[in-house]
Every structure is written in structure tokens, then in C-alpha cells.
Design a protein around this motif. Structure first.
Motif, short mmCIF file in Angstrom:
data_model
loop_
_atom_site.label_atom_id
_atom_site.label_comp_id
_atom_site.label_asym_id
_atom_site.label_seq_id
_atom_site.Cartn_x
_atom_site.Cartn_y
_atom_site.Cartn_z
N ARG A 2 0.83 -1.21 0.00
CA ARG A 2 0.00 0.00 0.00
C ARG A 2 0.86 1.26 0.00
NH1 ARG A 2 -5.44 -0.98 -0.67
NH2 ARG A 2 -5.95 -2.99 0.22
N GLY A 3 1.93 1.23 -0.77
CA GLY A 3 2.85 2.36 -0.78
C GLY A 3 2.42 3.43 -1.76
N PHE A 4 3.35 4.30 -2.07
CA PHE A 4 3.10 5.45 -2.93
C PHE A 4 2.67 5.02 -4.33
CE2 PHE A 4 3.52 9.61 -4.56
CZ PHE A 4 4.13 9.49 -5.81
N ALA A 5 3.35 4.02 -4.88
CA ALA A 5 3.06 3.57 -6.25
C ALA A 5 1.64 3.00 -6.34
CB ALA A 5 4.08 2.54 -6.69
N PHE A 6 1.23 2.29 -5.29
CA PHE A 6 -0.11 1.70 -5.29
C PHE A 6 -1.18 2.79 -5.30
CE2 PHE A 6 -3.17 -1.55 -4.65
CZ PHE A 6 -4.11 -1.05 -3.77
N ARG A 7 -0.99 3.82 -4.45
CA ARG A 7 -1.96 4.93 -4.41
C ARG A 7 -2.01 5.66 -5.74
NH1 ARG A 7 0.49 7.38 0.01
NH2 ARG A 7 0.71 5.67 1.46
N VAL A 12 -4.94 6.89 -10.90
CA VAL A 12 -5.02 6.84 -12.37
C VAL A 12 -6.23 6.02 -12.80
CG1 VAL A 12 -3.84 5.97 -14.42
CG2 VAL A 12 -2.55 7.20 -12.69
N GLU A 13 -6.48 4.92 -12.11
CA GLU A 13 -7.64 4.09 -12.44
C GLU A 13 -8.94 4.86 -12.23
OE1 GLU A 13 -5.91 -0.38 -11.45
OE2 GLU A 13 -7.32 0.55 -10.07
N ARG A 14 -9.04 5.60 -11.13
CA ARG A 14 -10.25 6.40 -10.87
C ARG A 14 -10.47 7.44 -11.96
NH1 ARG A 14 -8.53 8.26 -5.95
NH2 ARG A 14 -8.04 6.36 -4.85
N GLN A 15 -9.38 8.10 -12.36
CA GLN A 15 -9.50 9.11 -13.41
C GLN A 15 -9.96 8.48 -14.72
OE1 GLN A 15 -5.62 10.84 -13.46
NE2 GLN A 15 -6.07 12.32 -11.81
N TYR A 16 -9.44 7.32 -15.02
CA TYR A 16 -9.83 6.61 -16.25
C TYR A 16 -11.31 6.24 -16.22
CZ TYR A 16 -9.91 2.96 -19.81
OH TYR A 16 -10.23 2.20 -20.89
N ARG A 17 -11.79 5.73 -15.09
CA ARG A 17 -13.21 5.38 -14.98
C ARG A 17 -14.10 6.60 -15.15
NH1 ARG A 17 -11.69 2.01 -10.24
NH2 ARG A 17 -11.18 -0.03 -11.10
N LYS A 18 -13.69 7.74 -14.55
CA LYS A 18 -14.44 8.99 -14.71
C LYS A 18 -14.54 9.36 -16.18
CE LYS A 18 -13.68 11.79 -10.54
NZ LYS A 18 -13.01 13.00 -10.07
N LEU A 19 -13.42 9.26 -16.87
CA LEU A 19 -13.38 9.61 -18.28
C LEU A 19 -14.32 8.71 -19.09
CD1 LEU A 19 -11.87 11.43 -20.33
CD2 LEU A 19 -10.27 9.55 -20.64
N LEU A 20 -14.32 7.42 -18.78
CA LEU A 20 -15.22 6.50 -19.47
C LEU A 20 -16.68 6.86 -19.23
CD1 LEU A 20 -13.59 2.98 -18.99
CD2 LEU A 20 -13.73 4.34 -21.07
#
Length: 169
Positions: A2-7, A12-20
Motif C-alpha cells: 500500500r505504498g506510494f506507487a499503489f496509491r 489513475v484508475e479512478r480518473q480513467y473510470r471517470k473519463l469512461l
């Protein structure tokens, strides 16, 4: 875990879903602009009427063809020519109900065929398993035979191995 890269990945995934979601909304609004909103219980009537109007626009009436058909009917008193003229009118497009029935029958036949094939494969598999078990049991009985003193019967084992070798060659 659950480090920086995971967050960052989750962001990025949330932004992609919003865009879709936004794209879906835009497409649905554009589609709705050009379609008429018919009441659900009368929709089929409106669509049928619309198709009739489109057909009338596509094909202009040909007076020359109609007059030739009338001449043929008047001149030819033979029943065979009359039948040929009337059969042309009989080949109408199928209704949606007829199309649905045909499609249902196709699907039903396909399912029955698949079911039959599966049943056949199952029977073949069961038969093969039964033969395999029977063969194994015979071999086991031969190999497990004992003498009166409780010793393994080596003569039977050697005969079994000899049969096995002869079958393979």
C-alpha cells in the motif's frame, strides 16, 4: 503493498473510470437527440409506420411495369401464367414474429444438437472408464494371487508380464 506507487495507480484508475463515464454520457445524449421518444406500448406501431413511409419514398411507382402486368393478365387466359403473376406477390417480407419464431427454432435445434453430442461424449467416456476399470481389476486379481503358504504367485505374475509384452509388440 500500500505504498506510494499503489496509491498513484489507484488514482489513475479512478480518473480513467471517470473519463469512461463522461464518454458514455456524451454518446447517449447524442443518440437521444436523433431518436424519437415513442411511448413503450405503442412503439411497434410507430416503427412500422415509419418503415412504410421509408419504403414509399425509396421506390417510385412504375406505371410501365403495372401496365405490362395488366396486359399479360388480359391476354393470357392460361392458368399457369396467372399463377406466375400471383406468386410474385406472395413472396412478402417476413414479419418480426415470424423472424423471431425462425430464430427460436434455430436456437432450439442447435441446443438439441449440442445436448445430443454432449450425451454421446459422456457415454463414450463412461464406457472407456468402465473398460479401463475392468482391465485394471483383472490385472490386480492376477497380481494379488497368493500361494497356499501366503507367498505371491510369481508364475502368474510372469505370465501376466509376458502377455503384456506380447500385446504391445
Amino acid at each position: 503493498g500500500r505504498g506510494f506507487a499503489f496509491r498513484r495507480k489507484q488514482k489513475v484508475e479512478r480518473q480513467y473510470r471517470k473519463l469512461l463515464k463522461k464518454r458514455r454520457k456524451v454518446h447517449s445524449q447524442q443518440d437521444d437527440q436523433f431518436t424519437d421518444a415513442y411511448p413503450e406500448h405503442l412503439k411497434h406501431l410507430y416503427l412500422a409506420e415509419e418503415e412504410k413511409m421509408l419504403k414509399k419514398r425509396r421506390r417510385p411507382p412504375d406505371d410501365s411495369v403495372l401496365s405490362e402486368e395488366k396486359l399479360n393478365k388480359a391476354v393470357d387466359t392460361c392458368t399457369s401464367s396467372y399463377r406466375s403473376v400471383t406468386t410474385e406477390g406472395k413472396f412478402k417480407k417476413k414479419t418480426s414474429n415470424q423472424k423471431a419464431k425462425e430464430e427460436y427454432e434455430k436456437i432450439k435445434a442447435e441446443r438439441a444438437r449440442k445436448k445430443e453430442e454432449a450425451e454421446k461424449r459422456k457415454q463414450q467416456r463412461e464406457e472407456a472408464q468402465r473398460l479401463y476399470k475392468q482391465k485394471k481389476m483383472e490385472a490386480y486379481k492376477i497380481l494379488c494371487k497368493k500361494t497356499k503358504k501366503g507367498q505371491p504367485n510369481l508364475n502368474l505374475q510372469m505370465e501376466f508380464l509376458l502377455q503384456k509384452i506380447q500385446q504391445n509388440t
